[in-house]
Motif scaffolding. Structure first.
Motif, PDB file in Angstrom:
ATOM      1  N   LEU A  70     134.077 139.152  45.865  1.00 45.75           N
ATOM      2  CA  LEU A  70     133.150 138.040  45.934  1.00 45.75           C
ATOM      3  C   LEU A  70     132.476 137.959  47.482  1.00 45.75           C
ATOM      4  O   LEU A  70     131.121 137.889  47.627  1.00 45.75           O
ATOM      5  N   PHE A  71     133.176 138.478  48.582  1.00 45.48           N
ATOM      6  CA  PHE A  71     132.660 138.385  49.946  1.00 45.48           C
ATOM      7  C   PHE A  71     131.514 139.622  49.629  1.00 45.48           C
ATOM      8  O   PHE A  71     130.425 139.553  50.155  1.00 45.48           O
ATOM      9  N   GLY A  72     131.773 140.636  49.057  1.00 50.54           N
ATOM     10  CA  GLY A  72     130.953 141.866  49.141  1.00 50.54           C
ATOM     11  C   GLY A  72     129.567 141.625  48.256  1.00 50.54           C
ATOM     12  O   GLY A  72     128.783 141.912  48.782  1.00 50.54           O
ATOM     13  N   LYS A  73     129.764 140.926  47.434  1.00 52.60           N
ATOM     14  CA  LYS A  73     128.685 140.674  46.334  1.00 52.60           C
ATOM     15  C   LYS A  73     127.745 139.453  47.126  1.00 52.60           C
ATOM     16  O   LYS A  73     126.515 139.775  47.302  1.00 52.60           O
ATOM     17  N   LEU A  74     128.507 138.514  47.989  1.00 55.48           N
ATOM     18  CA  LEU A  74     127.699 137.523  48.783  1.00 55.48           C
ATOM     19  C   LEU A  74     126.909 138.236  50.003  1.00 55.48           C
ATOM     20  O   LEU A  74     125.887 137.573  50.462  1.00 55.48           O
ATOM     21  N   ALA A  75     127.713 139.250  50.263  1.00 58.92           N
ATOM     22  CA  ALA A  75     126.977 139.683  51.335  1.00 58.92           C
ATOM     23  C   ALA A  75     125.654 140.470  51.044  1.00 58.92           C
ATOM     24  O   ALA A  75     124.650 140.756  51.898  1.00 58.92           O
ATOM     25  N   ASP A  76     125.687 141.255  49.946  1.00 62.80           N
ATOM     26  CA  ASP A  76     124.327 142.066  49.369  1.00 62.80           C
ATOM     27  C   ASP A  76     123.143 140.781  49.194  1.00 62.80           C
ATOM     28  O   ASP A  76     122.138 141.101  49.210  1.00 62.80           O
ATOM     29  N   LEU A  77     123.666 139.749  48.695  1.00 65.65           N
ATOM     30  CA  LEU A  77     122.636 138.717  48.348  1.00 65.65           C
ATOM     31  C   LEU A  77     122.224 137.879  49.718  1.00 65.65           C
ATOM     32  O   LEU A  77     121.104 137.402  49.557  1.00 65.65           O
ATOM     33  N   HIS A  78     123.159 137.672  50.607  1.00 69.00           N
ATOM     34  CA  HIS A  78     122.902 136.625  51.456  1.00 69.00           C
ATOM     35  C   HIS A  78     122.932 137.151  53.189  1.00 69.00           C
ATOM     36  O   HIS A  78     122.421 136.361  54.070  1.00 69.00           O
ATOM     37  N   GLY A  79     123.360 138.297  53.204  1.00 71.99           N
ATOM     38  CA  GLY A  79     123.531 139.177  54.613  1.00 71.99           C
ATOM     39  C   GLY A  79     125.136 139.158  54.911  1.00 71.99           C
ATOM     40  O   GLY A  79     125.975 138.506  54.580  1.00 71.99           O
ATOM     41  N   LYS A  80     125.033 140.465  55.460  1.00 70.20           N
ATOM     42  CA  LYS A  80     126.579 140.750  55.644  1.00 70.20           C
ATOM     43  C   LYS A  80     127.101 140.103  57.090  1.00 70.20           C
ATOM     44  O   LYS A  80     128.093 139.628  56.978  1.00 70.20           O
ATOM     45  N   ARG A  81     126.340 139.973  58.104  1.00 68.90           N
ATOM     46  CA  ARG A  81     126.610 139.189  59.212  1.00 68.90           C
ATOM     47  C   ARG A  81     126.984 137.952  58.887  1.00 68.90           C
ATOM     48  O   ARG A  81     128.033 137.413  59.396  1.00 68.90           O
ATOM     49  N   ARG A  82     126.249 137.198  58.152  1.00 64.27           N
ATOM     50  CA  ARG A  82     126.467 135.874  57.555  1.00 64.27           C
ATOM     51  C   ARG A  82     127.889 135.835  57.076  1.00 64.27           C
ATOM     52  O   ARG A  82     128.466 134.513  57.271  1.00 64.27           O
ATOM     53  N   MET A  83     128.202 136.755  56.094  1.00 66.32           N
ATOM     54  CA  MET A  83     129.360 136.567  55.497  1.00 66.32           C
ATOM     55  C   MET A  83     130.599 136.905  56.262  1.00 66.32           C
ATOM     56  O   MET A  83     131.620 136.214  55.987  1.00 66.32           O
ATOM     57  N   MET A  84     130.304 137.979  57.232  1.00 66.37           N
ATOM     58  CA  MET A  84     131.276 138.130  58.369  1.00 66.37           C
ATOM     59  C   MET A  84     131.695 136.850  59.185  1.00 66.37           C
ATOM     60  O   MET A  84     132.972 136.608  59.266  1.00 66.37           O
ATOM     61  N   LEU A  85     130.680 136.160  59.583  1.00 59.93           N
ATOM     62  CA  LEU A  85     130.860 134.999  60.148  1.00 59.93           C
ATOM     63  C   LEU A  85     131.621 133.801  59.301  1.00 59.93           C
ATOM     64  O   LEU A  85     132.394 133.011  60.148  1.00 59.93           O
ATOM     65  N   ILE A  86     130.984 133.677  58.139  1.00 56.41           N
ATOM     66  CA  ILE A  86     131.999 132.695  57.469  1.00 56.41           C
ATOM     67  C   ILE A  86     133.269 133.050  57.296  1.00 56.41           C
ATOM     68  O   ILE A  86     134.278 132.217  57.192  1.00 56.41           O
ATOM     69  N   ALA A  87     133.700 134.485  56.806  1.00 54.90           N
ATOM     70  CA  ALA A  87     135.085 134.675  56.737  1.00 54.90           C
ATOM     71  C   ALA A  87     135.861 134.501  58.107  1.00 54.90           C
ATOM     72  O   ALA A  87     136.872 134.136  57.969  1.00 54.90           O
ATOM     73  N   ILE A  88     135.315 134.849  59.395  1.00 54.88           N
ATOM     74  CA  ILE A  88     135.820 134.619  60.443  1.00 54.88           C
ATOM     75  C   ILE A  88     136.114 133.032  60.747  1.00 54.88           C
ATOM     76  O   ILE A  88     137.284 132.353  61.104  1.00 54.88           O
ATOM     77  N   GLY A  89     135.180 132.267  60.336  1.00 53.70           N
ATOM     78  CA  GLY A  89     135.358 130.622  60.390  1.00 53.70           C
ATOM     79  C   GLY A  89     136.457 130.115  59.485  1.00 53.70           C
ATOM     80  O   GLY A  89     137.340 129.296  59.893  1.00 53.70           O
ATOM     81  N   LEU A  90     136.749 130.671  58.467  1.00 56.16           N
ATOM     82  CA  LEU A  90     137.716 130.280  57.456  1.00 56.16           C
ATOM     83  C   LEU A  90     138.919 130.869  57.942  1.00 56.16           C
ATOM     84  O   LEU A  90     139.918 130.102  57.967  1.00 56.16           O
ATOM     85  N   ALA A  91     139.091 132.193  58.500  1.00 57.02           N
ATOM     86  CA  ALA A  91     140.401 132.469  59.176  1.00 57.02           C
ATOM     87  C   ALA A  91     140.574 131.840  60.413  1.00 57.02           C
ATOM     88  O   ALA A  91     141.814 131.434  60.525  1.00 57.02           O
ATOM     89  N   ALA A  92     139.409 131.363  61.131  1.00 56.06           N
ATOM     90  CA  ALA A  92     139.926 130.516  62.490  1.00 56.06           C
ATOM     91  C   ALA A  92     140.663 129.143  61.849  1.00 56.06           C
ATOM     92  O   ALA A  92     141.308 128.551  62.689  1.00 56.06           O
ATOM     93  N   ALA A  93     140.052 128.508  60.871  1.00 51.90           N
ATOM     94  CA  ALA A  93     140.751 127.560  60.484  1.00 51.90           C
ATOM     95  C   ALA A  93     142.005 127.597  59.975  1.00 51.90           C
ATOM     96  O   ALA A  93     142.904 126.569  60.001  1.00 51.90           O
ATOM     97  N   GLY A  94     142.190 128.835  59.362  1.00 52.41           N
ATOM     98  CA  GLY A  94     143.832 128.854  59.000  1.00 52.41           C
ATOM     99  C   GLY A  94     144.917 129.178  60.158  1.00 52.41           C
ATOM    100  O   GLY A  94     145.713 128.658  60.284  1.00 52.41           O
ATOM    101  N   ASP A  95     144.112 129.653  61.346  1.00 56.35           N
ATOM    102  CA  ASP A  95     144.647 129.600  62.601  1.00 56.35           C
ATOM    103  C   ASP A  95     145.248 128.362  62.981  1.00 56.35           C
ATOM    104  O   ASP A  95     146.334 127.997  63.457  1.00 56.35           O
ATOM    105  N   ILE A  96     144.200 127.384  62.885  1.00 52.59           N
ATOM    106  CA  ILE A  96     144.359 126.264  63.426  1.00 52.59           C
ATOM    107  C   ILE A  96     145.405 125.549  62.674  1.00 52.59           C
ATOM    108  O   ILE A  96     146.338 124.677  63.185  1.00 52.59           O
ATOM    109  N   LEU A  97     145.479 125.522  61.289  1.00 56.97           N
ATOM    110  CA  LEU A  97     146.462 125.005  60.358  1.00 56.97           C
ATOM    111  C   LEU A  97     147.848 125.488  60.794  1.00 56.97           C
ATOM    112  O   LEU A  97     148.737 125.001  60.849  1.00 56.97           O
ATOM    113  N   ALA A  98     147.900 126.759  60.796  1.00 54.77           N
ATOM    114  CA  ALA A  98     149.052 127.438  61.209  1.00 54.77           C
ATOM    115  C   ALA A  98     149.643 126.878  62.655  1.00 54.77           C
ATOM    116  O   ALA A  98     150.843 126.981  62.940  1.00 54.77           O
ATOM    117  N   ALA A  99     148.792 126.769  63.595  1.00 50.74           N
ATOM    118  CA  ALA A  99     149.234 126.728  64.953  1.00 50.74           C
ATOM    119  C   ALA A  99     149.698 124.840  65.113  1.00 50.74           C
ATOM    120  O   ALA A  99     150.515 124.621  66.046  1.00 50.74           O
TER     121      ALA A  99
END
Length: 504
Positions: free
Chosen positions: A85-114
């Motif tokens: 899904l991330f790979g396909k969305l990157a082809d459709l909407h931009g690879k940097r954009r999807m990287m940053l979205i993935a980082i944002g979701l991971a950061a939210a996960g870090d906050i939850l775990a902390a």
């Protein structure tokens, strides 16, 4: 010798409009920062998993839970299942954009775990944090679109092995954080790391201008993610639930049925979330399968190394160094360093030797390292030697994989084809540790309640199986996935004229 065009990665990398941000002038301070930030995001993927693994005893003690394994399972499941899904969305909407979205979701996960007051919130944090795995394949795909053509092979190679900043020192750093500040400090550190690297990526790395004009295959995305999740869940929980249990059998059979439905659908529509017709191209399939095996054998090999290193010799009888978790870093650190240096070597040599040759070398080193450890594992020096051989093999294989995918995949499908490598790694990586324990458990003994000691024969047999998997992959690749002579470049219609060599 005639060099196949699949080996000359630079000749298969058209210069899209977005690459004008860097041009072809070579290394600049901005480009260096861009490479470093993407490498550091790759480091964060490994750091998150190693940190959670090391923190498990403290997490179990704090939450009084017997379900801590779900933290690792959730992270791995989401990373693999979300990859297409991330790979396909990157082809459709931009690879940097999807990287940053993935980082944002991971950061939210870090906050939850902390801050998690309950264990289920820790698990939810890992679900979100699993999205950071997208940085592995979107990073080198973004490099392919925006970096100067002659730098792409180097950047793609080292992007898969990292720069060693965290991978070599992670065991020591994680130990210091947990011992002095508690297990939550691991997630606070990871959060800070992700935020800093995301800011640098935004400041230095342009977005790709390449877009694939198509609608997102919603039905296919749900089917593929759902089928993969069910299969991986069944494999991951087989030992705990029982392989003959209704839960495991239902997950495996249900997942395979859902995936079969996806295959039928994907072959009938024009724009599936993961295009199987492109995936089976020999160069891409070679990179995805061999790279997936390299990733997938790592959990198995590292499990066996941990047993060889941390089992007291009086219990292991014929093996065991009796290392503590901290001292074990004297093996994993050099092993990681070997992987990093091998990745750098591939980046420097791939334009001359070709990515295929580097992949062959990596698989051969996997075979050699496992066979060496089969008979030579009674001293620190011997275990370290075997570990470094495996680490170098990992570096060669993983660094070769993106170059093969870049060479074989159409420009507008780089994101989705790159994600196939993560998918392959997730599936194989979920299976190999289970295979090892299935081999070792029947001959294990329990000298005291709650302690299980695996026999030397069980460990050596598992190492033999690891070597055989790598060898079988190598043989299959050589026999069945060599490029056809009549089609030297599978994506030839996308390749520009090769750059002229600069006179010496």
């Amino acid at each position: 010798m005639t060099m196949r065009s699949e080996d000359l990665v630079s000749s298969t990398v058209p210069a899209p409009a977005g690459s004008g941000a860097f041009g072809n002038a070579g290394w600049t301070p901005r480009l260096v920062l861009s490479v470093i930030s993407i490498l550091c995001l790759v480091e964060a993927v490994a750091f998150a998993y190693v940190g959670t693994t090391t923190a498990l005893p403290k997490i179990i003690e704090h939450f009084h839970t017997t379900q801590a394994g779900w933290l690792l399972t959730a992270y791995a499941l989401v990373g693999a299942a979300s990859a297409p899904l991330f790979g396909k969305l990157a082809d459709l909407h931009g690879k940097r954009r999807m990287m940053l979205i993935a980082i944002g979701l991971a950061a939210a996960g870090d906050i939850l775990a902390a801050v998690a007051p309950a264990f289920w919130m820790m698990v939810l944090g890992q679900v979100l944090h699993g999205c950071v795995s997208a940085c592995l394949y979107l990073g080198y795909s973004l490099m392919r679109d925006t970096y100067p053509r002659r730098i792409v092979p180097f950047g793609a190679s080292v992007s898969m092995t990292g720069a060693g900043i965290l991978s070599v020192g992670a065991p020591f750093l994680i130990g210091v954080l947990i011992d002095n500040f508690g297990f939550r400090s691991v997630y606070v550190f990871d959060l800070a790391w992700l935020v800093v690297m995301a800011v640098i990526v935004m400041a230095t790395t342009p977005e790709t201008s390449l877009r694939r004009r198509a609608r997102l295959d919603i039905a296919g995305s749900v089917l593929l993610a759902g089928g993969l999740t069910l299969v991986l869940l069944g494999i991951s929980m087989g030992d705990e639930w029982g392989w003959s249990s209704a839960g495991v059998l239902g997950s495996l059979v249900g997942g395979l049925v859902v995936l079969a439905v996806y295959v039928v659908l994907a072959l009938r529509i024009r724009e599936p979330v993961l295009d199987l017709r492109v995936l089976v191209r020999r160069t891409i399939l070679f990179g995805v399968l061999a790279g997936g095996v390299a990733y997938g054998l790592n959990p198995m090999n590292q499990t066996l190394l941990a047993l060889l290193s941390m089992t007291p010799q009086q219990l292991g009888q014929t093996y065991g160094l009796g290392f503590s978790a901290t001292k074990y870093a004297l093996i994993t650190g050099p092993m990681s360093l070997g992987s990093v240096l091998a990745g750098l070597a591939v980046g420097l040599l791939v334009r001359r030797t070709g990515a295929r040759l580097m992949m062959y070398a990596g698989l051969l080193l996997f075979v050699a390292g496992a066979l060496f450890l089969m008979t030579q594992h009674d001293t620190y020096g011997k275990v370290l030697t075997g570990a470094v051989i495996l680490g170098v093999g990992t570096g060669f294989s993983l660094a070769a994989m993106p170059n093969l995918i870049i060479a074989g995949a159409p420009a507008e499908q780089q994101g989705s084809m790159s994600s196939a490598g993560e998918l392959s790694a997730g599936l194989i990586g979920a299976i190999t540790p289970i295979v090892a324990f299935a081999i070792m458990t029947p001959s294990a003994i329990s000298p005291v309640p709650g302690v299980l000691i695996y026999s030397d024969s069980g460990i050596t047999t598992s190492l033999l199986v690891s070597a055989c998997i790598a060898a079988a992959t190598l043989v299959a690749e050589v026999l069945f996935l060599r490029p056809r002579a009549e089609t030297p470049l599978e994506a030839g219609e996308l390749a520009p004229a090769p750059e002229r060599a600069t006179p010496a």
